[in-house]
Design an enzyme around this catalytic site. Structure first.
Site, mmCIF file in Angstrom:
data_model
loop_
_atom_site.group_PDB
_atom_site.id
_atom_site.type_symbol
_atom_site.label_atom_id
_atom_site.label_comp_id
_atom_site.label_asym_id
_atom_site.label_seq_id
_atom_site.Cartn_x
_atom_site.Cartn_y
_atom_site.Cartn_z
ATOM 1 N N THR A 1 -0.779 -5.410 -3.964
ATOM 2 C CA THR A 1 0.382 -4.635 -3.747
ATOM 3 C C THR A 1 0.918 -3.865 -5.171
ATOM 4 O O THR A 1 0.267 -4.271 -6.257
ATOM 5 C CB THR A 1 1.578 -5.075 -2.922
ATOM 6 O OG1 THR A 1 2.581 -4.296 -2.823
ATOM 7 C CG2 THR A 1 2.009 -6.414 -3.397
ATOM 8 N N LYS B 1 -1.993 -1.082 -6.435
ATOM 9 C CA LYS B 1 -2.634 -0.383 -5.403
ATOM 10 C C LYS B 1 -3.641 0.771 -5.805
ATOM 11 O O LYS B 1 -4.715 0.814 -4.972
ATOM 12 C CB LYS B 1 -1.931 0.214 -4.284
ATOM 13 C CG LYS B 1 -1.140 -0.974 -3.332
ATOM 14 C CD LYS B 1 -0.006 -0.476 -2.291
ATOM 15 C CE LYS B 1 0.645 -1.211 -1.418
ATOM 16 N NZ LYS B 1 1.060 -0.696 -0.049
ATOM 17 N N ASP C 1 -2.505 -0.368 5.535
ATOM 18 C CA ASP C 1 -0.954 0.291 5.645
ATOM 19 C C ASP C 1 -1.019 1.360 6.708
ATOM 20 O O ASP C 1 -0.178 1.400 7.639
ATOM 21 C CB ASP C 1 -0.539 0.842 4.176
ATOM 22 C CG ASP C 1 -0.188 -0.329 3.308
ATOM 23 O OD1 ASP C 1 0.328 -1.417 3.884
ATOM 24 O OD2 ASP C 1 -0.123 -0.290 2.102
ATOM 25 N N GLY D 1 10.787 11.165 1.321
ATOM 26 C CA GLY D 1 10.183 10.378 0.263
ATOM 27 C C GLY D 1 8.826 11.110 0.085
ATOM 28 O O GLY D 1 8.297 11.574 1.056
ATOM 29 N N GLY E 1 4.021 6.200 -3.145
ATOM 30 C CA GLY E 1 2.803 5.784 -2.257
ATOM 31 C C GLY E 1 2.877 5.650 -1.005
ATOM 32 O O GLY E 1 1.925 6.143 -0.335
ATOM 33 N N THR F 1 12.542 14.664 -5.508
ATOM 34 C CA THR F 1 11.702 15.478 -6.551
ATOM 35 C C THR F 1 10.924 16.352 -5.720
ATOM 36 O O THR F 1 9.824 15.962 -5.347
ATOM 37 C CB THR F 1 10.912 14.318 -7.412
ATOM 38 O OG1 THR F 1 11.804 13.279 -7.745
ATOM 39 C CG2 THR F 1 10.338 15.037 -8.515
ATOM 40 N N TYR G 1 11.855 -2.745 4.947
ATOM 41 C CA TYR G 1 11.847 -3.815 6.072
ATOM 42 C C TYR G 1 12.814 -4.778 5.435
ATOM 43 O O TYR G 1 13.015 -5.958 6.439
ATOM 44 C CB TYR G 1 10.518 -4.642 6.373
ATOM 45 C CG TYR G 1 9.905 -4.667 4.832
ATOM 46 C CD1 TYR G 1 8.919 -4.183 4.283
ATOM 47 C CD2 TYR G 1 10.131 -6.149 4.563
ATOM 48 C CE1 TYR G 1 8.251 -4.524 3.258
ATOM 49 C CE2 TYR G 1 9.553 -6.389 3.198
ATOM 50 C CZ TYR G 1 8.639 -5.680 2.613
ATOM 51 O OH TYR G 1 8.094 -6.038 1.414
ATOM 52 N N GLY H 1 10.368 -1.169 9.326
ATOM 53 C CA GLY H 1 9.180 -1.353 8.429
ATOM 54 C C GLY H 1 8.830 -2.778 8.549
ATOM 55 O O GLY H 1 7.471 -2.961 8.034
HETATM 56 P P1 NAP Z 1 7.516 4.578 -4.644
HETATM 57 O O1 NAP Z 1 6.167 5.113 -4.783
HETATM 58 O O2 NAP Z 1 8.206 3.860 -5.705
HETATM 59 O O3 NAP Z 1 8.222 5.667 -3.938
HETATM 60 C C1 NAP Z 1 9.809 5.534 -3.714
HETATM 61 C C2 NAP Z 1 10.316 6.737 -3.110
HETATM 62 O O4 NAP Z 1 11.759 6.574 -2.898
HETATM 63 C C3 NAP Z 1 10.089 8.226 -3.936
HETATM 64 O O5 NAP Z 1 10.028 9.183 -3.095
HETATM 65 C C4 NAP Z 1 11.369 8.103 -4.758
HETATM 66 O O6 NAP Z 1 12.093 9.555 -4.950
HETATM 67 C C5 NAP Z 1 12.494 7.809 -3.416
HETATM 68 N N1 NAP Z 1 13.615 7.272 -4.128
HETATM 69 C C6 NAP Z 1 13.796 6.099 -4.905
HETATM 70 N N2 NAP Z 1 15.244 5.887 -5.047
HETATM 71 C C7 NAP Z 1 15.855 6.948 -4.620
HETATM 72 C C8 NAP Z 1 17.220 7.318 -4.613
HETATM 73 N N3 NAP Z 1 18.086 6.733 -5.169
HETATM 74 N N4 NAP Z 1 17.615 8.750 -3.870
HETATM 75 C C9 NAP Z 1 16.461 9.284 -3.512
HETATM 76 N N5 NAP Z 1 15.262 9.046 -3.377
HETATM 77 C C10 NAP Z 1 14.970 7.847 -3.940
HETATM 78 O O7 NAP Z 1 7.494 3.113 -3.419
HETATM 79 P P2 NAP Z 1 6.796 3.383 -1.913
HETATM 80 O O8 NAP Z 1 5.541 2.215 -2.264
HETATM 81 O O9 NAP Z 1 6.246 4.601 -1.735
HETATM 82 O O10 NAP Z 1 7.481 2.392 -1.326
HETATM 83 C C11 NAP Z 1 8.486 3.057 -0.399
HETATM 84 C C12 NAP Z 1 9.480 1.930 0.500
HETATM 85 O O11 NAP Z 1 8.634 1.710 1.478
HETATM 86 C C13 NAP Z 1 9.910 0.821 -0.242
HETATM 87 O O12 NAP Z 1 10.975 0.402 0.036
HETATM 88 C C14 NAP Z 1 8.647 -0.233 0.442
HETATM 89 O O13 NAP Z 1 9.375 -1.614 0.349
HETATM 90 C C15 NAP Z 1 8.554 0.265 1.551
HETATM 91 N N6 NAP Z 1 7.377 -0.062 2.100
HETATM 92 C C16 NAP Z 1 7.078 -0.733 3.229
HETATM 93 C C17 NAP Z 1 5.787 -1.100 3.971
HETATM 94 C C18 NAP Z 1 5.759 -1.726 4.967
HETATM 95 O O14 NAP Z 1 4.661 -2.535 5.356
HETATM 96 N N7 NAP Z 1 6.752 -1.747 5.951
HETATM 97 C C19 NAP Z 1 4.614 -0.669 2.988
HETATM 98 C C20 NAP Z 1 4.914 0.231 1.944
HETATM 99 C C21 NAP Z 1 6.213 0.548 1.366
HETATM 100 P P3 NAP Z 1 11.315 10.341 -6.175
HETATM 101 O O15 NAP Z 1 10.111 10.976 -5.799
HETATM 102 O O16 NAP Z 1 12.299 11.333 -6.585
HETATM 103 O O17 NAP Z 1 11.113 9.304 -7.219
#
Ligand code: NAP
Length: 293
Positions: A65, A69, A105, A129, A132, A155, A227, A248
């Site tokens: 993770t 990844k 995932d 969003g 990743g 963005t 989650y 989640g």
């Molecule tokens: P990531 O690649 O860091 O992407 C984060 C996303 O959140 C981007 O779109 C970012 O926007 C946006 N963001 C962050 N802070 C923000 C704010 N203050 N206002 C508006 N947008 C904001 O993270 P990720 O891996 O995609 O994970 C995202 C979420 O999914 C996390 O909470 C993670 O724990 C969850 N997740 C859950 C599972 C599950 O099994 N349930 C699996 C994977 C991920 P920008 O593009 O503008 O930076």
């Protein structure tokens, strides 16, 4: 109990201290009566050596993770279809010459959405969003026969990158990318919304990616990938508007179950046990959120 014959699997991440995967995986093994143990491997740098070392030590399977990844792909012998589609790997399975990479995932989310009774076919989807996790959501939507996809991100260029990838493989889907406030231009109703930003995640649980209640009135279902907490403000607003909701935490549990099944040669974990594992993980999350970590 760990024995001399125990199968060893683990998790590579940085940071790793708050991961729920050891609890999740060890609970599945215990309930399934399988002699497998799952341990955390904090890897601060040099992922290449960590993977080679794990292989030399006979580790059967590894979850990967944040932040590895994507980087891990170059140290593997091959990828499954979901990992190739998403461009990210979260599960390694030991082979004869090294590890093969899988992405659970994507199928984990697919299973969670199906069990929740949310039907993506012919639906209008909003993906909030563009990180990743959003890539996995976009792949799921595109391969589920949706009618349209609107990607919203603070963005817009990042939303545009996901748009380009989906549009190249699925020319029949109406797809657009916009900034977060772009929902105000949408004329339809009954949107299925995937919330894949980290907004609303513990400890900033009061956060919500879209505050305006008018947005939730346009939606028939809300899926939050966050989650922790298991019910975010986003989900509370969806529920109040009469939409179906999915936390989640269900995706987290299903992706873990699918990894476990890969390491145990396809042995299926029954839904009853999956439900018990979900409760164990939910209670642990609740305990931590109550300040007892
Ligand atoms: P990531 O690649 O860091 O992407 C984060 C996303 O959140 C981007 O779109 C970012 O926007 C946006 N963001 C962050 N802070 C923000 C704010 N203050 N206002 C508006 N947008 C904001 O993270 P990720 O891996 O995609 O994970 C995202 C979420 O999914 C996390 O909470 C993670 O724990 C969850 N997740 C859950 C599972 C599950 O099994 N349930 C699996 C994977 C991920 P920008 O593009 O503008 O930076």
């Amino acid at each position: 109990m760990i024995t001399a014959k125990s199968k060893v699997c683990g998790l590579i991440a940085n940071p790793i201290g708050h991961s729920l995967s050891p609890l999740l995986q060890n609970t599945i093994s215990e309930k399934m009566g399988v002699d497998m143990t799952y341990v955390p491997f904090p890897v601060e740098e040099n992922l290449k050596d960590a993977i080679a070392g794990a292989y030399a030590l006979g580790i059967e399977g590894i979850n990967i993770t944040i932040p590895y990844k994507t980087e891990v792909v170059r140290y593997l012998t091959g990828l499954d279809e979901a990992a190739s589609q998403v461009g990210a790997v979260n599960t390694l399975v030991r082979g004869l010459a090294g590890y093969r990479g899988y992405n659970t995932d994507l199928p984990g989310l697919k299973k969670a959405v199906k069990i929740a009774g949310i039907d993506l076919k012919d639906s209008d989807v909003i993906l909030i969003g563009a990180g990743g996790a959003a890539k996995a959501v976009a792949c799921l939507c595109a391969s589920s026969g949706i009618k349209s996809l609107t990607i919203l991100d603070r963005t817009p260029e990042k939303a545009g990158t996901i748009l380009d990838t989906v549009a190249a493989s699925f020319p029949d889907i109406r797809i657009k990318a916009d900034m977060l406030s772009g929902w105000k231009k949408l004329k339809g109703k009954d949107y299925i919304v995937f919330q894949s930003t980290s907004v609303g995640m513990f400890p900033k649980t009061e956060g919500c990616i879209i505050d305006d209640d008018a947005f939730y009135g346009k939606c028939s279902a809300g899926i939050d990938l966050v989650y922790t907490p298991s019910e975010t403000v986003f989900l509370k607003k969806m529920k109040a508007a009469g939409a179906k909701t999915l936390s989640g935490l269900h995706m987290l549990v299903y992706q873990g179950v699918l990894s476990w099944e890969l390491w145990n040669l396809g042995t299926k974990v029954p839904e009853k046990i999956i439900g018990e594992v979900y409760e164990t993980v939910r209670k642990e999350l609740h305990r931590r959120e109550s300040g007892n970590s």
